[in-house]
Every structure is written in C-alpha cells, then in structure tokens.
Motif scaffolding. Structure first.
Motif, PDB file in Angstrom:
ATOM      1  N   ALA A  94       0.814  -1.206   0.000  1.00 11.14           N
ATOM      2  CA  ALA A  94       0.000   0.000   0.000  1.00 11.14           C
ATOM      3  C   ALA A  94       0.849   1.259   0.000  1.00 11.14           C
ATOM      4  N   VAL A  95       1.965   1.194   0.702  1.00 17.06           N
ATOM      5  CA  VAL A  95       2.764   2.393   0.893  1.00 17.06           C
ATOM      6  C   VAL A  95       3.698   2.650  -0.274  1.00 17.06           C
ATOM      7  N   GLU A  96       4.399   1.608  -0.653  1.00 17.05           N
ATOM      8  CA  GLU A  96       5.347   1.800  -1.743  1.00 17.05           C
ATOM      9  C   GLU A  96       4.665   1.521  -3.065  1.00 17.05           C
ATOM     10  N   PRO A  97       4.617   2.496  -3.912  1.00 14.69           N
ATOM     11  CA  PRO A  97       4.062   2.220  -5.224  1.00 14.69           C
ATOM     12  C   PRO A  97       4.952   1.188  -5.901  1.00 14.69           C
ATOM     13  N   SER A  98       4.358   0.334  -6.664  1.00 14.93           N
ATOM     14  CA  SER A  98       5.166  -0.721  -7.260  1.00 14.93           C
ATOM     15  C   SER A  98       6.026  -0.129  -8.364  1.00 14.93           C
ATOM     16  N   ILE A  99       7.228   0.149  -7.996  1.00 17.36           N
ATOM     17  CA  ILE A  99       8.157   0.722  -8.957  1.00 17.36           C
ATOM     18  C   ILE A  99       9.042  -0.390  -9.496  1.00 17.36           C
ATOM     19  N   GLU A 100       9.050  -0.518 -10.782  1.00 14.96           N
ATOM     20  CA  GLU A 100       9.867  -1.552 -11.382  1.00 14.96           C
ATOM     21  C   GLU A 100      11.152  -0.931 -11.915  1.00 14.96           C
ATOM     22  N   GLU A 101      12.114  -1.799 -12.095  1.00 15.86           N
ATOM     23  CA  GLU A 101      13.351  -1.311 -12.670  1.00 15.86           C
ATOM     24  C   GLU A 101      13.518  -1.883 -14.057  1.00 15.86           C
ATOM     25  N   CYS A 102      14.073  -1.077 -14.920  1.00 13.15           N
ATOM     26  CA  CYS A 102      14.364  -1.542 -16.265  1.00 13.15           C
ATOM     27  C   CYS A 102      15.417  -2.648 -16.161  1.00 13.15           C
ATOM     28  N   ALA A 103      15.112  -3.799 -16.767  1.00 11.34           N
ATOM     29  CA  ALA A 103      16.019  -4.937 -16.666  1.00 11.34           C
ATOM     30  C   ALA A 103      17.327  -4.689 -17.394  1.00 11.34           C
ATOM     31  N   HIS A 104      17.329  -3.741 -18.296  1.00  6.35           N
ATOM     32  CA  HIS A 104      18.545  -3.467 -19.058  1.00  6.35           C
ATOM     33  C   HIS A 104      19.396  -2.368 -18.427  1.00  6.35           C
ATOM     34  N   CYS A 105      18.847  -1.195 -18.254  1.00  9.97           N
ATOM     35  CA  CYS A 105      19.671  -0.077 -17.771  1.00  9.97           C
ATOM     36  C   CYS A 105      19.481   0.171 -16.269  1.00  9.97           C
ATOM     37  N   GLY A 106      18.467  -0.427 -15.665  1.00  8.51           N
ATOM     38  CA  GLY A 106      18.310  -0.301 -14.226  1.00  8.51           C
ATOM     39  C   GLY A 106      17.600   0.952 -13.764  1.00  8.51           C
ATOM     40  N   CYS A 107      17.150   1.767 -14.691  1.00 11.49           N
ATOM     41  CA  CYS A 107      16.454   2.978 -14.261  1.00 11.49           C
ATOM     42  C   CYS A 107      15.060   2.620 -13.765  1.00 11.49           C
ATOM     43  N   LYS A 108      14.491   3.465 -12.937  1.00 19.22           N
ATOM     44  CA  LYS A 108      13.174   3.185 -12.370  1.00 19.22           C
ATOM     45  C   LYS A 108      12.088   3.494 -13.391  1.00 19.22           C
ATOM     46  N   SER A 111       5.928   4.715 -14.663  1.00 17.49           N
ATOM     47  CA  SER A 111       4.633   4.419 -15.268  1.00 17.49           C
ATOM     48  C   SER A 111       4.862   3.890 -16.671  1.00 17.49           C
ATOM     49  N   GLY A 112       3.928   3.116 -17.092  1.00 20.78           N
ATOM     50  CA  GLY A 112       4.026   2.569 -18.443  1.00 20.78           C
ATOM     51  C   GLY A 112       5.162   1.582 -18.540  1.00 20.78           C
ATOM     52  N   GLY A 113       6.205   2.006 -19.171  1.00 21.66           N
ATOM     53  CA  GLY A 113       7.309   1.090 -19.367  1.00 21.66           C
ATOM     54  C   GLY A 113       7.037   0.182 -20.544  1.00 21.66           C
ATOM     55  N   TYR A 114       7.859  -0.786 -20.671  1.00 24.26           N
ATOM     56  CA  TYR A 114       7.761  -1.653 -21.839  1.00 24.26           C
ATOM     57  C   TYR A 114       8.000  -3.077 -21.375  1.00 24.26           C
ATOM     58  N   LYS A 115       7.021  -3.924 -21.622  1.00 19.49           N
ATOM     59  CA  LYS A 115       7.152  -5.305 -21.149  1.00 19.49           C
ATOM     60  C   LYS A 115       7.452  -6.226 -22.314  1.00 19.49           C
ATOM     61  N   LYS A 116       8.323  -7.179 -22.060  1.00 19.18           N
ATOM     62  CA  LYS A 116       8.649  -8.115 -23.112  1.00 19.18           C
ATOM     63  C   LYS A 116       8.983  -9.463 -22.498  1.00 19.18           C
ATOM     64  N   LYS A 117       8.523 -10.476 -23.168  1.00 21.85           N
ATOM     65  CA  LYS A 117       8.794 -11.819 -22.666  1.00 21.85           C
ATOM     66  C   LYS A 117      10.071 -12.314 -23.328  1.00 21.85           C
ATOM     67  N   ILE A 118      11.057 -12.595 -22.512  1.00 21.08           N
ATOM     68  CA  ILE A 118      12.312 -13.111 -23.034  1.00 21.08           C
ATOM     69  C   ILE A 118      12.612 -14.425 -22.353  1.00 21.08           C
ATOM     70  N   LYS A 119      12.776 -15.455 -23.139  1.00 18.62           N
ATOM     71  CA  LYS A 119      13.036 -16.790 -22.602  1.00 18.62           C
ATOM     72  C   LYS A 119      12.090 -17.131 -21.463  1.00 18.62           C
ATOM     73  N   ASN A 120      10.808 -16.930 -21.730  1.00 13.54           N
ATOM     74  CA  ASN A 120       9.756 -17.265 -20.760  1.00 13.54           C
ATOM     75  C   ASN A 120       9.743 -16.406 -19.507  1.00 13.54           C
ATOM     76  N   ARG A 121      10.497 -15.340 -19.502  1.00  7.30           N
ATOM     77  CA  ARG A 121      10.441 -14.446 -18.339  1.00  7.30           C
ATOM     78  C   ARG A 121       9.849 -13.117 -18.777  1.00  7.30           C
ATOM     79  N   GLN A 122       8.864 -12.688 -18.033  1.00  6.93           N
ATOM     80  CA  GLN A 122       8.252 -11.394 -18.319  1.00  6.93           C
ATOM     81  C   GLN A 122       9.142 -10.319 -17.708  1.00  6.93           C
ATOM     82  N   LEU A 123       9.744  -9.532 -18.568  1.00  2.94           N
ATOM     83  CA  LEU A 123      10.675  -8.519 -18.066  1.00  2.94           C
ATOM     84  C   LEU A 123      10.139  -7.116 -18.337  1.00  2.94           C
TER      85      LEU A 123
END
Ligand SMILES: [Zn+2]
Length: 136
Positions: A94-108, A111-123
């Motif tokens: 509830a407190v921490e908004p779910s912030i994801e990190e870019c799997a490539h460059c590591g930036c936070k 919102s939005g972002g870009y999702k891609k399935k690579i070798k069965n992993r949703q990244l």
C-alpha cells in the motif's frame, strides 16, 4: 482493551514513533508528507492518548519551549513488532508504489514502461530500445 490499527494514520503514528521519539505535530507533518494526505490533530491526539492509556507510549515532560514528546515503551515496541509482522506485506504494497526497474539499464520505471517476454520471463524495461538491447 486492545488497540486496533484501523487506518493508515494509526499505522504511521506507530511506525514513526518506532523510528524515534516524536512530538505530535511532527507525526502529523510526517504522515502528511509521506502519504500526501492532510492529517488533522484530531486524527492523531486521541490515538496518542489511547496508546498512552494502554501503556504503549509515554509522553515526556514538556520543557519550556518544547512541546510534549512521545516515546514508545517496551510494551509499545513489542506491539509495533506484532503489527509489522501482521501487516508488513500488506503495508509495503500500500505504501510503496510498485516501482519496477528496467532490466537493461536499471532505471526506475514509474509508469508505463515496456514489457517483453524473453526466454519465458516477463521482463520490464523503460523503453523498447532497452528491451531490444537486453540479452540474457
Ligand atoms: Zn532502460
């Protein structure tokens, strides 16, 4: 008499007191700034009174300029531990908004972002270019 943590204001009050001793107005200010919501003294002081009655906090003697400062007692600390164990995961969500990190460059990715399935992993990536350049 058991104390029920029925809202975020109560939860934060205890959490903030667990960090260090605080004045009532400090609690109000910090909850406001952390949650982005206006907190009124009426939401804090009756709860502090209840905590004190229950023996979970102690209020210090107000010195000349200082206002009353509140401190968790040993019982109070144990209560906060129990509370965290019970609500910890829920609250983190509830407190921490779910912030994801870019799997490539590591930036936070806020919102939005870009999702891609690579070798069965949703990244998650910040952009399609990062997704393209990502290699496992
Ligand atoms: Zn990226």
């Amino acid at each position: 008499m058991d104390i029920k943590i029925t809202n975020m204001v109560k939860f934060y009050t205890l959490l903030l007191l667990a960090e260090r001793d605080k004045h009532g107005y400090e609690i109000i200010k910090e909850i406001s700034s952390r949650t982005g919501k206006t907190v009124s003294p009426g939401q804090i002081y009756p709860f502090l009174k209840l905590l004190e009655k229950r023996g979970y906090i102690k209020s210090g003697e107000p010195t000349k300029r200082d206002k009353t400062q509140y401190r968790l007692t040993k019982d109070g600390k144990a209560f906060v531990q129990t509370m965290l164990a019970r609500f910890g995961d829920l609250v983190r969500l509830a407190v921490e908004p779910s912030i994801e990190e870019c799997a490539h460059c590591g930036c936070k990715v806020y919102s939005g972002g870009y999702k891609k399935k690579i070798k069965n992993r949703q990244l998650s990536f910040c952009c399609q270019y990062c997704a393209k350049s990502f290699k496992i």
